[in-house]
Write a protein that holds these residues in place. Structure first.
Motif, PDB file in Angstrom:
ATOM      1  N   ASN A 143     -21.053 -20.081 -10.368  1.00  0.00           N
ATOM      2  CA  ASN A 143     -22.071 -20.145  -9.210  1.00  0.00           C
ATOM      3  C   ASN A 143     -21.015 -21.252  -8.518  1.00  0.00           C
ATOM      4  N   PRO A 144     -20.758 -20.967  -7.087  1.00  0.00           N
ATOM      5  CA  PRO A 144     -20.081 -21.898  -6.586  1.00  0.00           C
ATOM      6  C   PRO A 144     -20.763 -23.136  -5.890  1.00  0.00           C
ATOM      7  N   ALA A 145     -22.149 -22.973  -5.749  1.00  0.00           N
ATOM      8  CA  ALA A 145     -22.941 -23.941  -5.416  1.00  0.00           C
ATOM      9  C   ALA A 145     -23.318 -25.286  -6.409  1.00  0.00           C
ATOM     10  N   THR A 146     -23.479 -24.680  -7.718  1.00  0.00           N
ATOM     11  CA  THR A 146     -23.493 -25.627  -9.025  1.00  0.00           C
ATOM     12  C   THR A 146     -22.471 -25.790  -9.900  1.00  0.00           C
ATOM     13  N   GLY A 147     -21.526 -24.700  -9.872  1.00  0.00           N
ATOM     14  CA  GLY A 147     -20.358 -24.826 -10.928  1.00  0.00           C
ATOM     15  C   GLY A 147     -20.731 -24.306 -12.191  1.00  0.00           C
ATOM     16  N   GLN A 148     -22.035 -23.781 -12.251  1.00  0.00           N
ATOM     17  CA  GLN A 148     -22.616 -23.268 -13.590  1.00  0.00           C
ATOM     18  C   GLN A 148     -21.557 -21.713 -13.817  1.00  0.00           C
ATOM     19  N   GLN A 149     -21.358 -21.951 -15.063  1.00  0.00           N
ATOM     20  CA  GLN A 149     -20.993 -20.423 -15.552  1.00  0.00           C
ATOM     21  C   GLN A 149     -22.165 -19.578 -15.900  1.00  0.00           C
ATOM     22  N   ILE A 150     -21.827 -18.245 -15.534  1.00  0.00           N
ATOM     23  CA  ILE A 150     -22.929 -17.374 -15.475  1.00  0.00           C
ATOM     24  C   ILE A 150     -22.384 -15.925 -16.127  1.00  0.00           C
ATOM     25  N   LYS A 151     -22.980 -15.397 -16.956  1.00  0.00           N
ATOM     26  CA  LYS A 151     -22.569 -14.011 -17.644  1.00  0.00           C
ATOM     27  C   LYS A 151     -23.066 -12.936 -16.663  1.00  0.00           C
ATOM     28  N   LYS A 152     -22.078 -12.385 -16.269  1.00  0.00           N
ATOM     29  CA  LYS A 152     -22.445 -11.344 -15.373  1.00  0.00           C
ATOM     30  C   LYS A 152     -22.011  -9.972 -16.144  1.00  0.00           C
ATOM     31  N   ASP A 153     -23.017  -8.852 -15.994  1.00  0.00           N
ATOM     32  CA  ASP A 153     -23.054  -7.627 -16.653  1.00  0.00           C
ATOM     33  C   ASP A 153     -21.807  -6.781 -16.194  1.00  0.00           C
ATOM     34  N   ALA A 154     -21.460  -5.756 -16.983  1.00  0.00           N
ATOM     35  CA  ALA A 154     -20.649  -4.895 -16.436  1.00  0.00           C
ATOM     36  C   ALA A 154     -20.975  -4.076 -15.389  1.00  0.00           C
ATOM     37  N   ASP A 155     -20.317  -3.733 -14.312  1.00  0.00           N
ATOM     38  CA  ASP A 155     -20.611  -3.017 -13.225  1.00  0.00           C
ATOM     39  C   ASP A 155     -19.266  -1.934 -12.868  1.00  0.00           C
ATOM     40  N   LYS A 156     -19.563  -1.447 -11.510  1.00  0.00           N
ATOM     41  CA  LYS A 156     -18.685  -0.563 -11.051  1.00  0.00           C
ATOM     42  C   LYS A 156     -18.319  -1.140  -9.626  1.00  0.00           C
ATOM     43  N   ALA A 157     -17.327  -0.914  -9.127  1.00  0.00           N
ATOM     44  CA  ALA A 157     -16.616  -1.311  -8.083  1.00  0.00           C
ATOM     45  C   ALA A 157     -15.988  -0.031  -7.232  1.00  0.00           C
ATOM     46  N   VAL A 158     -16.400   0.132  -6.027  1.00  0.00           N
ATOM     47  CA  VAL A 158     -15.249   1.232  -5.113  1.00  0.00           C
ATOM     48  C   VAL A 158     -14.313   0.479  -4.766  1.00  0.00           C
ATOM     49  N   MET A 159     -13.049   1.230  -5.222  1.00  0.00           N
ATOM     50  CA  MET A 159     -11.648   0.574  -4.660  1.00  0.00           C
ATOM     51  C   MET A 159     -11.212   1.629  -3.716  1.00  0.00           C
ATOM     52  N   VAL A 160     -10.444   1.132  -3.101  1.00  0.00           N
ATOM     53  CA  VAL A 160      -9.560   1.888  -1.981  1.00  0.00           C
ATOM     54  C   VAL A 160      -8.104   1.474  -2.004  1.00  0.00           C
ATOM     55  N   THR A 161      -7.018   2.517  -2.331  1.00  0.00           N
ATOM     56  CA  THR A 161      -5.572   2.288  -2.378  1.00  0.00           C
ATOM     57  C   THR A 161      -4.897   2.854  -1.164  1.00  0.00           C
ATOM     58  N   VAL A 162      -4.433   2.072  -0.453  1.00  0.00           N
ATOM     59  CA  VAL A 162      -3.798   2.597   0.777  1.00  0.00           C
ATOM     60  C   VAL A 162      -2.491   3.292   0.943  1.00  0.00           C
ATOM     61  N   ALA A 163      -2.402   4.235   1.317  1.00  0.00           N
ATOM     62  CA  ALA A 163      -1.305   5.374   1.207  1.00  0.00           C
ATOM     63  C   ALA A 163      -0.195   4.600   1.865  1.00  0.00           C
ATOM     64  N   LYS A 164       1.051   4.896   1.232  1.00  0.00           N
ATOM     65  CA  LYS A 164       2.225   4.205   1.514  1.00  0.00           C
ATOM     66  C   LYS A 164       2.777   4.420   2.846  1.00  0.00           C
ATOM     67  N   ALA A 165       2.324   5.643   3.525  1.00  0.00           N
ATOM     68  CA  ALA A 165       2.871   6.022   5.134  1.00  0.00           C
ATOM     69  C   ALA A 165       1.718   5.259   5.893  1.00  0.00           C
ATOM     70  N   LEU A 166       0.728   4.841   5.426  1.00  0.00           N
ATOM     71  CA  LEU A 166      -0.305   4.080   6.369  1.00  0.00           C
ATOM     72  C   LEU A 166       0.254   2.638   6.531  1.00  0.00           C
ATOM     73  N   LYS A 167       0.750   2.111   5.408  1.00  0.00           N
ATOM     74  CA  LYS A 167       1.500   0.647   5.249  1.00  0.00           C
ATOM     75  C   LYS A 167       2.661   0.535   6.104  1.00  0.00           C
ATOM     76  N   ASP A 168       3.346   1.663   5.871  1.00  0.00           N
ATOM     77  CA  ASP A 168       4.731   1.580   6.498  1.00  0.00           C
ATOM     78  C   ASP A 168       4.464   1.757   8.310  1.00  0.00           C
ATOM     79  N   SER A 169       3.442   2.474   8.552  1.00  0.00           N
ATOM     80  CA  SER A 169       3.170   2.791   9.931  1.00  0.00           C
ATOM     81  C   SER A 169       2.687   1.112  10.620  1.00  0.00           C
ATOM     82  N   VAL A 170       1.749   0.625   9.833  1.00  0.00           N
ATOM     83  CA  VAL A 170       1.400  -0.771  10.308  1.00  0.00           C
ATOM     84  C   VAL A 170       2.475  -1.784  10.472  1.00  0.00           C
ATOM     85  N   ASN A 171       3.546  -1.832   9.441  1.00  0.00           N
ATOM     86  CA  ASN A 171       4.593  -2.751   9.278  1.00  0.00           C
ATOM     87  C   ASN A 171       5.857  -2.321  10.349  1.00  0.00           C
ATOM     88  N   ALA A 172       5.793  -1.004  10.721  1.00  0.00           N
ATOM     89  CA  ALA A 172       7.005  -0.694  11.547  1.00  0.00           C
ATOM     90  C   ALA A 172       7.021  -1.252  12.856  1.00  0.00           C
TER      91      ALA A 172
END
Length: 95
Positions: free
Chosen positions: A66-95
């Motif tokens: 907890n950033p406010a108190t510094g107390q350690q808290i046990k967080k249950d298992a959960d799911k997260a939505v992830m996005v992996t960006v395609a190489k073609a899109l990364k290349d077009s942004v960096n071109a």
């Protein structure tokens, strides 16, 4: 940094690109979101060619601080939505 494109702007641009009306473009966008949501919620993954891959990843039970108190808290298992960006899109942004 510019503001992100709103849904109405995206629908208008999509309608112009598809050479159709905004109602049809809005329906396509809503259907796409619905399909992605349904597939990822069921534990699957969706690949949007040229954009990336959207998938669900399970995260194990872990200790967090907890950033406010510094107390350690046990967080249950959960799911997260992830996005992996395609190489073609990364290349077009960096071109």
């Amino acid at each position: 940094m510019t503001k992100p494109m709103t849904k109405s702007q995206l629908v208008a641009t999509l309608a112009e690109e598809m050479d159709t009306d905004k109602k049809t473009a809005n329906s396509v966008l809503d259907s796409l979101v619905e399909v992605i949501t349904r597939e990822v919620s069921a534990g699957g993954a969706v690949t949007l060619p040229g954009v990336g891959k959207i998938y669900c990843r399970e995260r194990p039970e872990r200790m967090v601080r907890n950033p406010a108190t510094g107390q350690q808290i046990k967080k249950d298992a959960d799911k997260a939505v992830m996005v992996t960006v395609a190489k073609a899109l990364k290349d077009s942004v960096n071109a």
